[in-house]
Design a protein around this motif. Sequence first.
Motif, PDB file in Angstrom:
ATOM      1  N   ASN A  78      -6.070   3.769  -5.248  1.00 31.36           N
ATOM      2  CA  ASN A  78      -5.579   5.039  -5.777  1.00 31.36           C
ATOM      3  C   ASN A  78      -6.145   6.192  -4.959  1.00 31.36           C
ATOM      4  O   ASN A  78      -6.835   7.072  -5.463  1.00 31.36           O
ATOM      5  CB  ASN A  78      -5.975   5.174  -7.248  1.00 31.36           C
ATOM      6  CG  ASN A  78      -5.368   6.404  -7.893  1.00 31.36           C
ATOM      7  OD1 ASN A  78      -4.301   6.862  -7.481  1.00 31.36           O
ATOM      8  ND2 ASN A  78      -6.046   6.946  -8.886  1.00 31.36           N
ATOM      9  N   THR A  79      -5.849   6.166  -3.664  1.00 29.53           N
ATOM     10  CA  THR A  79      -6.300   7.214  -2.753  1.00 29.53           C
ATOM     11  C   THR A  79      -5.097   8.039  -2.319  1.00 29.53           C
ATOM     12  O   THR A  79      -3.964   7.566  -2.378  1.00 29.53           O
ATOM     13  CB  THR A  79      -6.978   6.604  -1.517  1.00 29.53           C
ATOM     14  OG1 THR A  79      -6.124   5.582  -0.972  1.00 29.53           O
ATOM     15  CG2 THR A  79      -8.318   5.975  -1.888  1.00 29.53           C
ATOM     16  N   GLN A  80      -5.350   9.260  -1.872  1.00 28.67           N
ATOM     17  CA  GLN A  80      -4.259  10.143  -1.480  1.00 28.67           C
ATOM     18  C   GLN A  80      -4.302  10.524  -0.004  1.00 28.67           C
ATOM     19  O   GLN A  80      -3.549  11.383   0.440  1.00 28.67           O
ATOM     20  CB  GLN A  80      -4.292  11.418  -2.341  1.00 28.67           C
ATOM     21  CG  GLN A  80      -4.131  11.151  -3.827  1.00 28.67           C
ATOM     22  CD  GLN A  80      -2.854  10.380  -4.152  1.00 28.67           C
ATOM     23  OE1 GLN A  80      -1.777  10.697  -3.648  1.00 28.67           O
ATOM     24  NE2 GLN A  80      -2.969   9.366  -5.000  1.00 28.67           N
ATOM     25  N   VAL A  81      -5.167   9.895   0.762  1.00 32.88           N
ATOM     26  CA  VAL A  81      -5.262  10.185   2.195  1.00 32.88           C
ATOM     27  C   VAL A  81      -4.159   9.426   2.940  1.00 32.88           C
ATOM     28  O   VAL A  81      -3.625   8.429   2.437  1.00 32.88           O
ATOM     29  CB  VAL A  81      -6.643   9.792   2.750  1.00 32.88           C
ATOM     30  CG1 VAL A  81      -7.731  10.629   2.116  1.00 32.88           C
ATOM     31  CG2 VAL A  81      -6.903   8.306   2.546  1.00 32.88           C
ATOM     32  N   PRO A  82      -3.786   9.891   4.128  1.00 33.26           N
ATOM     33  CA  PRO A  82      -2.731   9.201   4.893  1.00 33.26           C
ATOM     34  C   PRO A  82      -3.144   7.800   5.318  1.00 33.26           C
ATOM     35  O   PRO A  82      -4.307   7.547   5.627  1.00 33.26           O
ATOM     36  CB  PRO A  82      -2.514  10.118   6.103  1.00 33.26           C
ATOM     37  CG  PRO A  82      -3.781  10.914   6.224  1.00 33.26           C
ATOM     38  CD  PRO A  82      -4.265  11.105   4.821  1.00 33.26           C
ATOM     39  N   GLU A  83      -2.150   6.911   5.325  1.00 32.55           N
ATOM     40  CA  GLU A  83      -2.363   5.526   5.742  1.00 32.55           C
ATOM     41  C   GLU A  83      -1.497   5.218   6.959  1.00 32.55           C
ATOM     42  O   GLU A  83      -0.348   5.650   7.036  1.00 32.55           O
ATOM     43  CB  GLU A  83      -1.993   4.572   4.606  1.00 32.55           C
ATOM     44  CG  GLU A  83      -2.812   4.770   3.345  1.00 32.55           C
ATOM     45  CD  GLU A  83      -2.342   3.921   2.169  1.00 32.55           C
ATOM     46  OE1 GLU A  83      -2.889   4.090   1.059  1.00 32.55           O
ATOM     47  OE2 GLU A  83      -1.412   3.096   2.359  1.00 32.55           O
ATOM     48  N   ARG A 139       5.455   3.090  -0.449  1.00 29.64           N
ATOM     49  CA  ARG A 139       4.112   3.657  -0.466  1.00 29.64           C
ATOM     50  C   ARG A 139       4.139   5.092   0.042  1.00 29.64           C
ATOM     51  O   ARG A 139       4.352   5.353   1.245  1.00 29.64           O
ATOM     52  CB  ARG A 139       3.172   2.805   0.386  1.00 29.64           C
ATOM     53  CG  ARG A 139       1.718   3.274   0.421  1.00 29.64           C
ATOM     54  CD  ARG A 139       1.026   3.088  -0.891  1.00 29.64           C
ATOM     55  NE  ARG A 139      -0.426   3.259  -0.738  1.00 29.64           N
ATOM     56  CZ  ARG A 139      -1.279   3.338  -1.744  1.00 29.64           C
ATOM     57  NH1 ARG A 139      -0.837   3.262  -3.003  1.00 29.64           N
ATOM     58  NH2 ARG A 139      -2.574   3.489  -1.518  1.00 29.64           N
ATOM     59  N   GLU A 140       3.946   6.055  -0.838  1.00 25.12           N
ATOM     60  CA  GLU A 140       4.035   7.463  -0.458  1.00 25.12           C
ATOM     61  C   GLU A 140       2.959   7.854   0.539  1.00 25.12           C
ATOM     62  O   GLU A 140       3.177   8.705   1.401  1.00 25.12           O
ATOM     63  CB  GLU A 140       3.940   8.345  -1.710  1.00 25.12           C
ATOM     64  CG  GLU A 140       5.141   8.219  -2.655  1.00 25.12           C
ATOM     65  CD  GLU A 140       5.030   9.156  -3.834  1.00 25.12           C
ATOM     66  OE1 GLU A 140       4.044   9.931  -3.887  1.00 25.12           O
ATOM     67  OE2 GLU A 140       5.917   9.122  -4.703  1.00 25.12           O
ATOM     68  N   GLN A 141       1.788   7.253   0.414  1.00 30.74           N
ATOM     69  CA  GLN A 141       0.680   7.614   1.299  1.00 30.74           C
ATOM     70  C   GLN A 141       0.868   7.091   2.718  1.00 30.74           C
ATOM     71  O   GLN A 141       0.145   7.506   3.630  1.00 30.74           O
ATOM     72  CB  GLN A 141      -0.642   7.074   0.733  1.00 30.74           C
ATOM     73  CG  GLN A 141      -1.054   7.703  -0.594  1.00 30.74           C
ATOM     74  CD  GLN A 141      -0.519   6.920  -1.788  1.00 30.74           C
ATOM     75  OE1 GLN A 141       0.571   6.366  -1.734  1.00 30.74           O
ATOM     76  NE2 GLN A 141      -1.296   6.867  -2.857  1.00 30.74           N
TER      77      GLN A 141
END
Length: 235
Positions: A21-26, A120-122
């Motif tokens: 549950n992270t919001q940083v770019p992947e 996957r939004e991230q």
Amino acid sequence: MSLLWQARFFTTVNHLRDLPNTQVPEIAFAGRSNAGKSTAINILCNQKKLAFASKTPGRTQHINYFSIGGAHVGQHRKDETKVDEIRGLLVDLPGYGYAQVSGSAKLHWQELLGDYVQRREQLAALVLIIDSRRPFTDLDIQMLEWFAPTGKPIHCLLTKSDKLNRNDSANALRTARTILGSYVDENGEPFPFTAQLFSALKRSGLDEANDKIVELLGLNVEPPEAANDTDTNDV
């Protein structure tokens, strides 16, 4: 020193419900088994055993996450990763196309990878690992077809280019760019798909790949804290 050298193991998941549950770019790395995906990740991160390179291709069927930032450099460090300081995540997707993987495992792979790359939004971009000697198999094209509708960037690493002579290398790169360039949006504009030659053995293409991945992660821009500190010191 490259920011990718900060990479360290973060978590592994086998179901989409368990994604962090992270919001940083992947940035996700995908590729056919035996195309050199794990080796490419390891050399880009300047670590020998960060990504699992099995002697049995297709063995790793999980999604493995590596964090950038939030901890000291070095996979051997035991200090806890500070999740709120992570700046980006590298995502090692299961290798695909290995014949000895069971039918149920292949189905699980299709569902896991297909849903991840499409939803996957991230996910900021995909690094597609392709053996330069066997470019764009049916499964590579399937991955392109899954990901292209998102409109997000793809950077293709044509690995093991040291196995090709200069003429064959040029042809492989030309073919890759032609195939990638055939994908266009509803207005006929090409998607942001790029390709390069890469050799882990000769360390060729390493700087180009590093710079591209750092750019796609947005790590070529100073974090807000650093920018604010600079402003304060100038006053």
